[in-house]
Design a protein around this motif. Sequence first.
Motif, PDB file in Angstrom:
ATOM      1  N   MET A  65       1.044  -1.295   0.158  1.00  0.00           N
ATOM      2  CA  MET A  65      -0.300  -0.252  -0.429  1.00  0.00           C
ATOM      3  C   MET A  65       1.188   0.951  -0.166  1.00  0.00           C
ATOM      4  N   PHE A 112      -3.261  -2.582  16.490  1.00  0.00           N
ATOM      5  CA  PHE A 112      -3.023  -3.834  16.093  1.00  0.00           C
ATOM      6  C   PHE A 112      -2.455  -5.185  17.597  1.00  0.00           C
ATOM      7  N   THR A 154      -9.747 -21.805   6.657  1.00  0.00           N
ATOM      8  CA  THR A 154     -10.413 -20.650   6.021  1.00  0.00           C
ATOM      9  C   THR A 154     -10.783 -21.469   4.262  1.00  0.00           C
ATOM     10  N   VAL A 180     -12.679 -18.499  -0.993  1.00  0.00           N
ATOM     11  CA  VAL A 180     -12.555 -18.059  -2.917  1.00  0.00           C
ATOM     12  C   VAL A 180     -12.795 -19.346  -3.693  1.00  0.00           C
ATOM     13  N   LEU A 192      -9.224  -4.302   8.419  1.00  0.00           N
ATOM     14  CA  LEU A 192      -7.579  -5.324   8.880  1.00  0.00           C
ATOM     15  C   LEU A 192      -7.274  -5.819   8.129  1.00  0.00           C
ATOM     16  N   ALA A 240      -6.770  -6.058   5.082  1.00  0.00           N
ATOM     17  CA  ALA A 240      -6.370  -4.863   4.133  1.00  0.00           C
ATOM     18  C   ALA A 240      -4.983  -4.534   4.131  1.00  0.00           C
ATOM     19  N   VAL A 241      -4.997  -4.190   5.966  1.00  0.00           N
ATOM     20  CA  VAL A 241      -3.984  -3.622   6.070  1.00  0.00           C
ATOM     21  C   VAL A 241      -2.987  -4.586   6.346  1.00  0.00           C
ATOM     22  N   LEU A 242      -3.200  -5.617   7.111  1.00  0.00           N
ATOM     23  CA  LEU A 242      -2.572  -6.875   7.195  1.00  0.00           C
ATOM     24  C   LEU A 242      -1.839  -7.898   5.599  1.00  0.00           C
ATOM     25  N   ALA A 251      -1.348  -5.649   3.433  1.00  0.00           N
ATOM     26  CA  ALA A 251      -0.795  -4.857   2.244  1.00  0.00           C
ATOM     27  C   ALA A 251       0.870  -4.561   2.909  1.00  0.00           C
ATOM     28  N   ILE A 284       2.553  -3.453   5.666  1.00  0.00           N
ATOM     29  CA  ILE A 284       3.102  -2.663   5.872  1.00  0.00           C
ATOM     30  C   ILE A 284       3.926  -2.976   7.338  1.00  0.00           C
ATOM     31  N   PHE A 285       3.208  -3.864   7.894  1.00  0.00           N
ATOM     32  CA  PHE A 285       4.105  -4.620   9.010  1.00  0.00           C
ATOM     33  C   PHE A 285       5.181  -5.770   8.465  1.00  0.00           C
ATOM     34  N   ALA A 300      -9.096 -13.544   8.466  1.00  0.00           N
ATOM     35  CA  ALA A 300      -7.892 -13.985   7.803  1.00  0.00           C
ATOM     36  C   ALA A 300      -9.180 -15.103   6.624  1.00  0.00           C
ATOM     37  N   LEU A 301     -10.337 -15.294   6.754  1.00  0.00           N
ATOM     38  CA  LEU A 301     -11.419 -15.090   5.438  1.00  0.00           C
ATOM     39  C   LEU A 301     -10.855 -14.224   4.571  1.00  0.00           C
ATOM     40  N   VAL A 324      -7.355 -14.267   2.839  1.00  0.00           N
ATOM     41  CA  VAL A 324      -7.504 -15.230   1.666  1.00  0.00           C
ATOM     42  C   VAL A 324      -8.097 -14.456   0.763  1.00  0.00           C
ATOM     43  N   ALA A 325      -9.142 -14.316   1.061  1.00  0.00           N
ATOM     44  CA  ALA A 325      -9.355 -13.445  -0.529  1.00  0.00           C
ATOM     45  C   ALA A 325      -8.871 -11.831  -0.796  1.00  0.00           C
ATOM     46  N   GLY A 329      -3.105   4.346   0.410  1.00  0.00           N
ATOM     47  CA  GLY A 329      -3.871   2.699  -0.001  1.00  0.00           C
ATOM     48  C   GLY A 329      -4.816   2.940   0.942  1.00  0.00           C
ATOM     49  N   GLN A 365      -6.254   2.612  -2.782  1.00  0.00           N
ATOM     50  CA  GLN A 365      -6.666   1.421  -3.229  1.00  0.00           C
ATOM     51  C   GLN A 365      -8.177   0.410  -2.108  1.00  0.00           C
TER      52      GLN A 365
END
Lengths: 280, 300
Positions: free
Chosen positions: A1, A22, A275, A279, B97, B99-101, B103, B105-106, B185-186, B189-190, B209, B212
Amino acid sequence: MATARSFPALAVLNRVILWAVFLTLAVICVYPMIWLFLNAFKTTNDMFAATWGLPKIWHWENFSTAWNYGISRYLLNSLVVTTATVVVELSLATMAAYALVVLNFRAKAAIYTLILGGAILPPEVSLIPLFRVMAETGLYNTYFALILPNVAFGLPFTTFLIRAYMTGIPGELREAALMDGAGEARIFREVYLPLCRPILASAGLISAMRVWNEFIFALTFVESESVKTVTIGVMSFAVALRADWGVLMAGLALSILPILATFLVMQRQFVGGLTSGAVK
Amino acid sequence: MTDRSDHSRATWRQSLQGWLWVAPALLFLVIFVYGPALTNIRFSLFSFSAMSLDWDFVGLNNYLRLWSDPKFTTALTNNAVYAVISVTCQVGIALVLAAVLEARIFPDFSANLFRTALFLPSILPVVVVGLVWQLLLTPTTGLIDQILWETGLASWSRAWLGEPDTAIFAVIFVSQWQWTGYIMALFMVAIRAVPRDLYEAMEIDGASGVQQFWHITVPGVRETILIVTIITILGSLKVFDIVWVMTAGGPNHSSEVLGTMMYRAAFRDDMIGYSSTIATVIFFIALTIGLVQIKLQKDR
């Protein structure tokens, strides 16, 4: 991002905020379990005096008291019910999925809809008639009273998962085997089952978690200590031990220890398995 | 559906083979799901108790009685509030959450640790979660109260589960605590299935961000959002265990939901017909939600 390149200070601030959010969430999610395990070693008085701290004296006997109070039996019952349910459910779902993917038969679409449709019905809508069936057939208060409905209510999603996976197996494999004179049963066993191993593992895990944690059937269809699963077991346990928090918490801790340990050892497979189906 | 052999109409002989393969699964569903669900509708037209031999046919009277039962209004409202809060947390917040994970960033290690931590509550039995939170929320001795005292917010301290104004919200909160990480978590995956270069292209154009998220992530996982929303609403409709464990619908029926109301009517108050009526209402709401889902999925 992208970070806001033109405002580096802002970008840093964003990052700090995200870390803080977080970290806080992670603590909120994990700390109650740490609290449970630490306090399971305390006496009730210690707990009231210092719910935060480490136990001054580690009262391991809380765990043995809880274990002897019946937790061991509940765990065993849960193991039996879960294993049986998963085995039956996976077998039936795999067979149905195989037919739905490779065989040609009338009313196929309608049958698939009927199987999937079960997923929208919550157990509540069948509970009372099921209770009467269990009572009249003598299944009430046996393992079967839990296994049979658990299989039925798990089948829709399990069949859906396995079917989706099987559509990815090339049909040529089956055609080649048919040429060689193999029957459907043999193709199913020797071609499809081995190829489906990953999805069977995931579907089995999902189903096992669901059955292990199942509540309303266990609350309604069994009553003896000798068949109670762990979810209902800890309920009666909690009622009996209202005054003795240390032992109660040791019991709760013991009841989740098997799942927790498995999760921590194989967390990647766990999250991945639980999970699957996210998809298509 | 697969199309491999669908264009030719199956012969009876072929059909018989197919039917035999699906029969066991189908039989289970008919005997333990559909059959009882239909019987339940029939039960709702009678007034009887578990042991009684004679059933009074009362037609739709149970429904009229339910309609004017104030507990039913409370229960329906609570289910609706449950659904609204759950969709907000488990679809809205969980997606952000995720999307952040995803992305980057961490660092990977921390992102993975965060995911595991947030996922953890979802593997625990609802009963244990309910009992643990009951202890945490106990006035004075519970952890929550102690935190409030330590941080100088003692005036906020209250019997969260013991007061009619807060009981259902405390239960709903615990439910969010348990499931938001799982749905997150689902979504992760998506999101991973969304092509990476879409993000890179937008990043080159200088998009933030947030931009996006709205222009790539949300449209990219639309299907998952739809399914998760439906699952969450269905889950809020059928919720039973967490409420039963934490408050059993109390105090004074303030946290009653359809599930607990139904269970109490059947197995505490021995009003089987009335209880079946509540179950029938659950049945038709679930059916409606299911049909809406099919309609929405066909539209795309």
